[in-house]
Scaffold this active site. Structure first.
Site, PDB file in Angstrom:
ATOM      1  CB  CYS A   1       7.352  47.450  26.270  1.00  0.00           C
ATOM      2  SG  CYS A   1       9.044  47.783  26.623  1.00  0.00           S
TER       3      CYS A   1
ATOM      4  CB  SER B   1       3.606  41.931  19.264  1.00  0.00           C
ATOM      5  OG  SER B   1       4.012  40.990  18.291  1.00  0.00           O
TER       6      SER B   1
ATOM      7  CD  GLU C   1      11.550  44.877  26.320  1.00  0.00           C
ATOM      8  OE1 GLU C   1      10.331  45.109  26.492  1.00  0.00           O
ATOM      9  OE2 GLU C   1      12.348  45.652  25.779  1.00  0.00           O
TER      10      GLU C   1
HETATM   11  C1  UN1 Z   1      10.669  49.699  25.606  1.00  0.00           C
HETATM   12  O1  UN1 Z   1       9.620  50.339  25.649  1.00  0.00           O
HETATM   13  O2  UN1 Z   1      10.795  48.722  24.809  1.00  0.00           O
HETATM   14  O3  UN1 Z   1      12.052  51.855  30.949  1.00  0.00           O
HETATM   15  C2  UN1 Z   1      11.870  50.015  26.400  1.00  0.00           C
HETATM   16  C3  UN1 Z   1      11.799  52.509  29.924  1.00  0.00           C
HETATM   17  C4  UN1 Z   1      12.898  52.683  28.916  1.00  0.00           C
HETATM   18  C5  UN1 Z   1      12.957  51.536  27.988  1.00  0.00           C
HETATM   19  C6  UN1 Z   1      11.670  51.119  27.386  1.00  0.00           C
HETATM   20  N1  UN1 Z   1      14.149  52.824  29.625  1.00  0.00           N
HETATM   21  O4  UN1 Z   1      10.718  53.014  29.720  1.00  0.00           O
END
Ligand code: UN1
Length: 512
Positions: free
Chosen positions: A301, A246, A267
């Protein structure tokens, strides 16, 4: 470790039945003393395993082991390190089915996505192997005669990896396998929601490492954020902390690691938008939007959270989306007919319900979904479509659940402005067949995100590109392109092979 019969086979094949702990430095620590952590299956709330967490003393043992190993690992030629990572990729191929199933059981994503996650690990392993023969520096022309300038890259030290529940193993691999070929050792603190998959991966790595006469290159500390995580942030032996989670967590990581001038790769939250222009291929857009918004139950994410539809096509698209949403089968993620598994825990369900309440209070209209399906046991929800406007405050927040806000626009410029008007900046997409629209979205005045797609959804990025985003997403980059540079220290080298000592900038400095 207490294990249920239903997962017995998977755990046995992954060699987990003999593993008894959640901390590993140079071999599993017999009885870590940080208390017990129960890993639950979010589909039925059954306990999958009881894991012993690392205490402060266990953390110390793990980091000491990693520090000690780093002294030797950094001396192994990078292509030789790559060879060991190649073998890890092979071991992951061998265990793909079981590890993928375990990801589905512990995290709740459907099996094809669990397998996809392991594939992402295999892909990054292959990438890292090739990289191990590169790790290249540039050479420059010196302004001084008979001088040579170039830069070289050295291993950095220990990379601390703090990973989130939603990609419990792939995000570790983006960091760890690249860090390893760069000559770093890795200390991993996985999410407390997903300790079992971390133990499985650690176990796979241990076998490959010990076969090659190594231990302590990859290490694991399962523990509360307030113990293991905090210790890692303050630990000067860890020059780099790569954290996924988060924005709130990211601020803490940046602050504490920054205070000791350590490096971070962050990230953090995404609030990813898709703009559908009036000229777009709507069949394509529909499929991408449904996968992007509903896949992983909205817990990527990169999940699509905001949809901007050109007014003339909006009513039709909304009808098609409603119909697609009504066909989403929700249930056991291991069932081949199911497209959406559960959320990770009760708090996530509560967050979603509270979010929908707030959306209604702010003037939004729930067009479909948003309830709790009549499935016993797990943390299941129905994905929701919410008619909204860009000015609603909730649209600017990331709620880690399958809520898709649908908004309408008149002009592309208006859509891009609304798209960028959020604190987060991870991934973005536009559906259009109009070159001008596409190029505008890709231009400096277009998307302000780290990732941008034309005629594809926001999620499902390939490992070859750098992964990460701007603004509150944290600015870090992982996986492909030149992300490896964050795991190494750069050294600028100048060699004088003349018989003189000319100074740069034309400075004359004579002793008499
Ligand atoms: C994440 O949600 O932390 O692009 C990573 C994507 C995946 C990685 C997501 N290759 O949805």
């Amino acid at each position: 470790m207490l294990v249920q019969n239903t997962v017995h086979g998977v755990l046995e094949r992954l060699g987990l039945e003999s593993v008894n702990s959640g901390a590993c430095g140079t071999g599993w620590i017999e009885s870590p003393s940080g208390g017990e952590l129960v890993s639950y299956n979010p589909s039925n709330r059954d306990a999958l395993a009881r894991v012993r967490m690392a205490s402060e003393a266990d953390y110390e043992a793990v980091v000491s082991a990693a520090s000690e190993t780093f002294q030797r690992w950094r001396l192994l030629p990078a292509p030789k390190r790559g060879e060991i990572v190649r073998q890890i990729g092979e071991a992951l191929r061998m265990h793909k089915a079981d590890l993928g199933a375990l990801v589905s059981m512990e995290m709740g994503k459907i099996l094809p996505e669990g397998l996809g996650e392991v594939q992402e690990m295999i892909d990054i392993a292959d990438y890292a192997v090739g990289l191990s023969r590169q790790l290249y520096g540039l050479s420059m022309h010196s302004e001084r005669p008979e001088h040579r300038m170039y830069e070289q890259w050295h291993p950095l030290g220990i990379a601390g990896v703090i990973s989130a529940f939603n990609f419990p193993v792939a995000v570790w691999s983006w960091n760890a396998l690249i860090a390893a070929v760069c000559g770093d050792c890795v200390v991993w603190k996985p999410s407390s929601e997903t300790p079992l998959t971390a133990i499985a991966v650690q176990n796979i790595c241990n076998h490959v490492l010990s076969r090659n006469g190594w231990e302590g290159v990859f290490t694991l500390v399962i523990g509360r954020g307030s113990v293991a995580g905090e210790k890692m942030l303050h630990d000067k032996r860890i020059p780099l902390v790569s954290a996924t989670g988060s924005c709130r967590m990211g601020y803490r990581v940046a602050e504490v690691v920054g205070r000791r001038l350590g490096r971070t790769i962050l990230e953090l939250g995404g609030n990813n938008g898709v703009i559908v222009a009036g000229d777009a291929d709507l069949d394509l857009a529909l499929r991408a939007i449904v996968f992007g918004a509903v896949g992983t139950a909205g817990q990527r994410c990169t999940t699509i959270r905001r949809l901007f539809l050109h007014k003339p096509i909006a009513p039709k698209m909304i009808e098609r989306l409603k119909s697609a949403y009504s066909q989403i089968r929700i249930g056991d993620p291991l069932d081949a007919h199911v497209l959406m598994g559960p959320l990770i825990n009760q708090a996530a369900v509560d967050d979603m319900m509270a979010g929908l309440e707030r959306a209604r209070a702010e003037g939004g209209e729930v067009l479909c979904g948003g309830g709790k399906p009549a499935i016993q046991g797990g943390f299941f929800v129905e994905p929701a479509l919410v008619k909204a406007t860009p000015s609603m405050p909730i649209v600017k927040e990331e709620i880690f659940a399958p809520i898709l806000y649908v908004m309408e626009f008149d002009t592309i410029e208006e859509a891009i402005a609304a798209h960028n008007d959020v604190p987060q900046g991870l991934s973005s997409a536009m559906f259009t067949n109009n070159l001008r629209h596409a190029e505008t979205f890709l231009s400096v005045t277009g998307s302000d995100c780290g990732i941008v797609n034309i005629n594809g959804g926001t999620s499902g990025a390939e490992i070859g590109g750098a992964f990460g985003g701007e603004k509150e997403t944290g600015g870090g980059r992982e996986a492909g392109s030149d992300s490896w540079k964050a795991y190494m220290r750069r050294q600028t080298v100048t060699i004088n092979f003349s018989h003189d000592l000319p100074l740069a900038q034309g400075i004359e400095f004579h002793l008499d």
